[in-house]
Design a protein around this motif. Structure first.
Motif, mmCIF file in Angstrom:
data_model
loop_
_atom_site.group_PDB
_atom_site.id
_atom_site.type_symbol
_atom_site.label_atom_id
_atom_site.label_comp_id
_atom_site.label_asym_id
_atom_site.label_seq_id
_atom_site.Cartn_x
_atom_site.Cartn_y
_atom_site.Cartn_z
ATOM 1 N N LEU A 86 0.753 -1.222 -0.001
ATOM 2 C CA LEU A 86 -0.003 -0.005 0.041
ATOM 3 C C LEU A 86 0.632 1.224 -0.250
ATOM 4 C CD1 LEU A 86 -2.559 -0.757 2.425
ATOM 5 C CD2 LEU A 86 -2.882 -0.673 0.173
ATOM 6 N N ALA A 88 3.972 1.635 -0.943
ATOM 7 C CA ALA A 88 4.553 1.748 -2.292
ATOM 8 C C ALA A 88 3.777 2.239 -3.329
ATOM 9 C CB ALA A 88 5.100 0.436 -2.717
ATOM 10 N N LYS A 89 2.574 1.883 -3.074
ATOM 11 C CA LYS A 89 1.233 2.209 -4.181
ATOM 12 C C LYS A 89 1.235 3.978 -3.961
ATOM 13 C CE LYS A 89 -0.489 -1.973 -5.085
ATOM 14 N NZ LYS A 89 -1.634 -2.873 -4.761
ATOM 15 N N MET A 90 1.194 4.226 -2.817
ATOM 16 C CA MET A 90 0.905 5.499 -2.503
ATOM 17 C C MET A 90 2.308 6.689 -2.906
ATOM 18 S SD MET A 90 -1.998 6.284 -1.092
ATOM 19 C CE MET A 90 -1.572 8.001 -0.315
ATOM 20 N N GLU A 91 3.258 6.042 -2.727
ATOM 21 C CA GLU A 91 4.472 7.010 -3.009
ATOM 22 C C GLU A 91 5.470 6.743 -4.208
ATOM 23 O OE1 GLU A 91 5.051 9.873 -1.488
ATOM 24 O OE2 GLU A 91 3.367 9.407 -0.359
ATOM 25 N N GLU A 92 5.572 5.410 -4.515
ATOM 26 C CA GLU A 92 6.583 4.900 -5.520
ATOM 27 C C GLU A 92 5.861 5.172 -6.892
ATOM 28 O OE1 GLU A 92 9.648 4.370 -4.885
ATOM 29 O OE2 GLU A 92 9.285 4.583 -2.739
ATOM 30 N N PRO A 93 6.954 5.779 -7.945
ATOM 31 C CA PRO A 93 6.476 5.782 -9.261
ATOM 32 C C PRO A 93 6.189 4.304 -9.687
ATOM 33 C CG PRO A 93 8.473 6.936 -8.997
ATOM 34 C CD PRO A 93 7.936 6.201 -7.714
ATOM 35 N N SER A 97 5.567 -5.867 -8.541
ATOM 36 C CA SER A 97 4.249 -6.632 -8.416
ATOM 37 C C SER A 97 4.195 -7.370 -6.926
ATOM 38 C CB SER A 97 4.191 -7.838 -9.576
ATOM 39 O OG SER A 97 5.068 -8.946 -9.270
ATOM 40 N N LEU A 98 3.299 -7.872 -6.602
ATOM 41 C CA LEU A 98 3.056 -8.532 -5.364
ATOM 42 C C LEU A 98 3.923 -9.641 -4.966
ATOM 43 C CD1 LEU A 98 -0.790 -8.194 -4.854
ATOM 44 C CD2 LEU A 98 0.922 -6.936 -3.895
ATOM 45 N N LEU A 99 4.307 -10.380 -6.062
ATOM 46 C CA LEU A 99 5.060 -11.533 -6.037
ATOM 47 C C LEU A 99 6.451 -11.201 -5.712
ATOM 48 C CD1 LEU A 99 3.722 -14.439 -8.362
ATOM 49 C CD2 LEU A 99 3.867 -14.455 -5.751
ATOM 50 N N GLU A 119 -4.989 -6.267 1.718
ATOM 51 C CA GLU A 119 -4.860 -5.083 1.616
ATOM 52 C C GLU A 119 -6.291 -4.218 1.768
ATOM 53 O OE1 GLU A 119 -1.529 -4.349 -2.319
ATOM 54 O OE2 GLU A 119 -3.664 -4.427 -2.566
ATOM 55 N N LEU A 123 -7.170 -1.219 4.430
ATOM 56 C CA LEU A 123 -7.757 0.051 3.882
ATOM 57 C C LEU A 123 -9.084 0.113 4.780
ATOM 58 C CD1 LEU A 123 -7.220 -0.335 0.259
ATOM 59 C CD2 LEU A 123 -6.173 1.372 1.704
ATOM 60 N N LEU A 130 -4.916 7.077 4.105
ATOM 61 C CA LEU A 130 -3.509 6.454 3.956
ATOM 62 C C LEU A 130 -2.258 8.065 3.900
ATOM 63 C CD1 LEU A 130 -3.949 3.659 1.498
ATOM 64 C CD2 LEU A 130 -3.804 3.705 3.950
ATOM 65 N N ARG A 131 -3.240 9.074 3.523
ATOM 66 C CA ARG A 131 -2.189 10.177 3.260
ATOM 67 C C ARG A 131 -1.944 10.650 4.971
ATOM 68 N NH1 ARG A 131 -2.864 12.970 -2.092
ATOM 69 N NH2 ARG A 131 -2.162 14.930 -1.145
ATOM 70 N N ASP B 65 -0.837 -8.578 -11.154
ATOM 71 C CA ASP B 65 -0.952 -9.011 -9.744
ATOM 72 C C ASP B 65 -0.399 -8.207 -9.065
ATOM 73 O OD1 ASP B 65 1.596 -8.929 -10.938
ATOM 74 O OD2 ASP B 65 2.252 -10.784 -10.144
ATOM 75 N N VAL B 66 -0.976 -6.798 -9.257
ATOM 76 C CA VAL B 66 -0.760 -5.682 -8.207
ATOM 77 C C VAL B 66 -1.481 -5.327 -7.094
ATOM 78 C CG1 VAL B 66 0.721 -4.607 -9.969
ATOM 79 C CG2 VAL B 66 -1.710 -4.260 -9.648
ATOM 80 N N ILE B 68 -4.723 -4.274 -5.341
ATOM 81 C CA ILE B 68 -5.667 -3.145 -5.469
ATOM 82 C C ILE B 68 -4.944 -1.987 -6.084
ATOM 83 C CG2 ILE B 68 -7.154 -1.395 -4.241
ATOM 84 C CD1 ILE B 68 -7.028 -3.499 -2.097
ATOM 85 N N ALA B 70 -3.082 1.198 -7.600
ATOM 86 C CA ALA B 70 -2.774 2.181 -6.796
ATOM 87 C C ALA B 70 -3.331 3.649 -7.112
ATOM 88 C CB ALA B 70 -1.099 2.440 -7.456
ATOM 89 N N ARG B 74 -4.569 5.838 -4.126
ATOM 90 C CA ARG B 74 -4.426 7.230 -4.151
ATOM 91 C C ARG B 74 -5.562 8.024 -4.139
ATOM 92 N NH1 ARG B 74 1.104 8.247 -7.435
ATOM 93 N NH2 ARG B 74 2.320 6.389 -6.784
ATOM 94 N N SER B 77 -7.888 7.756 -0.826
ATOM 95 C CA SER B 77 -7.158 8.254 0.445
ATOM 96 C C SER B 77 -7.140 9.978 0.261
ATOM 97 C CB SER B 77 -5.920 7.646 0.783
ATOM 98 O OG SER B 77 -4.957 7.937 -0.593
#
Lengths: 160, 385
Positions: A86, A88-93, A97-99, A119, A123, A130-131, B65-66, B68, B70, B74, B77
């Motif tokens: 989560l 990483a999805k908020m901040e990383e460009p 993948s989850l694996l 996840e 949430l 999350l912010r 396989d990511v 939810i 991103a 974003r 939230s």
């Protein structure tokens, strides 16, 4: 800035979180283990420091409001993976993948489907907030105060 | 609580979403507030099955396989922290039992800008009213930008006008809310750099959309064409050259099919508008996103001299929202209290079961993990009720 201070309260675990580690329900060493794993993945992928901070923040906030069964490492490991994903999805460009995220000697490998559900659970528990207000939000402000021209701001923030 | 128990569907729907589903208004049976419901799909399989059109949110390709998406995380939230008198608040958030999608309920008051203009053809073109509405629109956009976000889809269906009463009502009282419902809109209100598929998008895209809305308010009809969006933009503002859109995009290839135009004098199209208004419009409709005016600057533009930022008009919805805000100071504290009683007991019993299984073959372990998540989710639901 005042609103930052006001809002920060909503994004940290309650004050008695630490006390609950001392009493038994939350296991401090297990948490340290999870945080260490998150840090390992962080250096593996070269994430931003904020990502790690957020991941641990979600982790703590989740544990504060939910109890996980205290057996085996897997619930905590699953929680770590979900929180890191989560964050990483908020901040990383670019988000692995989850694996691929489950590197650096994690003992259990979870299916993407399972992590996805975790996840969602995280949430919901965190109410999608999350912010988080983090120390990073403040450093930007203080750097501006120190250096009003703004030329060195980026440098100061990176050193902080 | 189940969604159907809490809300009642109101009317025939307010439009069609980008994923071709009608969007409805609902009445909250407890608080009497009206919300407009938008769904965000969580499962990637389902997302791919849908024909996705120009939504800026859906452009990014994601591997399967990511988890939810991103963007969803974003977006939601962000909605969670937005708090501004000119931005519709998120009143309801819940996922369906199968976890296929998330339901988002946004505050909905009054009518959207398009309907407002249609029903109040004369009133909606009062210069003073336009000024007040534009100020509120830009305040909302400035707020978005102040939290490091951009709206990305400013258009007349995402702008709600309320409290306008009859023709004698004070223009200052009319309230504007920015919402985000992903409704299909014709024509486009998107900035030229989006239409040219630049990959460097910024908060400036919202400013161009605001310019389109400003222009539409001034002349009472959309500024740019439905079919040939870029062509009509260039017809009014001139075809971009290396000078006017430097560094944004490699233009030569993409501009081949467009006729060359030189920029027109905006005051010839927008007749009778005060010079300060024309000046602001030209700065909003600036082709180069880097030179386009920023929201915070636009609010200080001389067109707005004499206008004050105003507090939210206490509509019933807003008042109730304020109340909810106050009472939810400690959301976690409340949750902990309730969860420690029932659900945690259930978890303990589960814990006893799981300890034995961790060592067993991986396949059954993952089934167990799934069932454990079910259990915790159920505990969460029950503690909410």
């Amino acid at each position: 800035i005042a609103s930052f201070i006001e809002d920060e309260r909503n994004f940290v675990p309650g004050f008695d979180y630490l006390a609950r580690f001392r009493s038994h329900p939350l296991d401090a060493s297990a948490r340290a283990h999870s945080v260490a794993w998150i840090l390992k993945v962080y250096s593996y992928y070269g994430f931003q420091p904020l990502t790690v901070y957020l991941a641990v923040n979600y982790f703590d906030r989740f544990l504060y409001s939910r109890r996980l069964p205290n057996t085996g490492g897997w619930p905590l490991q699953l929680l770590s993976v979900a929180c890191l994903s989560l964050a990483a999805k908020m901040e990383e460009p670019l988000v692995p993948s989850l694996l691929d995220l489950q590197v650096e000697g994690s003992k259990y490998i979870f299916e993407p489907r399972t992590i996805r559900r975790m996840e969602l659970l995280v949430l919901n528990v965190l109410d999608w907030r999350l912010r988080s207000i983090t120390p990073f939000s403040f450093t930007g402000f203080f750097a501006c105060k120190l250096d009003s021209t703004g030329t060195l701001t980026g440098f100061l923030i990176s050193r902080a | 609580m189940d969604f159907r128990d809490k809300f009642k569907q109101l009317d025939l729907g307010i439009g069609t979403s980008l994923s071709r589903r009608p969007i409805f208004k609902y009445l909250d049976k407890e608080t009497g507030k009206t919300i407009a419901l938008k769904r965000i799909i969580l499962r990637h399989e389902l997302l791919q099955a849908l024909p996705l059109t120009g939504s800026s949110n859906s452009r990014q390709e994601q591997p399967i396989d990511v988890g939810i998406p991103a963007n969803t995380i974003r977006q939601i939230s962000l909605y969670r922290i937005l708090d501004h008198p000119n931005i519709a608040s998120l009143e309801y958030l819940g996922n369906d039992p199968g976890d296929h999608f998330v339901r988002l309920g946004f505050e909905y008051v009054g009518v959207d800008l398009r309907k407002f203009q249609k029903d109040n053809a004369i009133r909606s073109r009062h210069p003073k009213l336009i000024k007040s509405l534009m100020y509120q629109l830009l305040s909302g956009i400035a707020y978005y930008h102040s939290v490091n976000a951009s709206h990305g889809n400013i258009n007349p269906t995402n702008v709600l006008i309320s409290n306008y009463g009859d023709d004698n009502n004070d223009d200052e009282q009319v309230n504007l809310l920015i919402t985000n419902l992903d409704l299909c809109v014709q024509p486009s209100y998107q900035a030229p750099e989006i239409l040219l598929e630049s990959n460097r998008l910024s908060t400036a895209v919202d400013m161009f959309s605001a310019g389109c809305i400003f222009g539409e308010m001034l002349i009472g009809k959309p500024v740019f064409d439905t079919e040939n969006e870029l062509g009509s933009i260039f017809k009014l503002l001139g075809t971009p050259t290396k000078q006017t859109m430097r560094g944004v995009i490699d233009l030569d290839e993409k501009l081949k099919k467009y006729q060359k135009h030189s920029p027109k004098d905006l005051s010839e199209t927008f007749i009778g508008v005060e010079p300060a208004g024309i000046d602001l419009l030209s700065k909003l409709l600036c082709l180069n996103p880097k030179e386009r005016i920023m929201a915070s600057e636009a609010l200080k533009h001389r067109y707005f001299y004499g206008i004050e930022a105003k507090k939210r008009v206490p509509t019933p919805a807003a008042a109730a929202a304020a109340e909810v805000g106050n009472s939810s100071v400690g959301p976690f504290a409340a949750e902990v209290g309730s969860s420690s009683a029932g659900p945690s007991a259930a978890m303990d019993s589960l814990a006893a079961g799981t300890s034995a299984v961790v060592g067993s073959p991986a396949a059954s372990a993952s089934v167990l993990v799934e069932s454990w998540i079910d259990m915790v989710s159920a505990a969460l639901d029950s503690s909410e009720n």
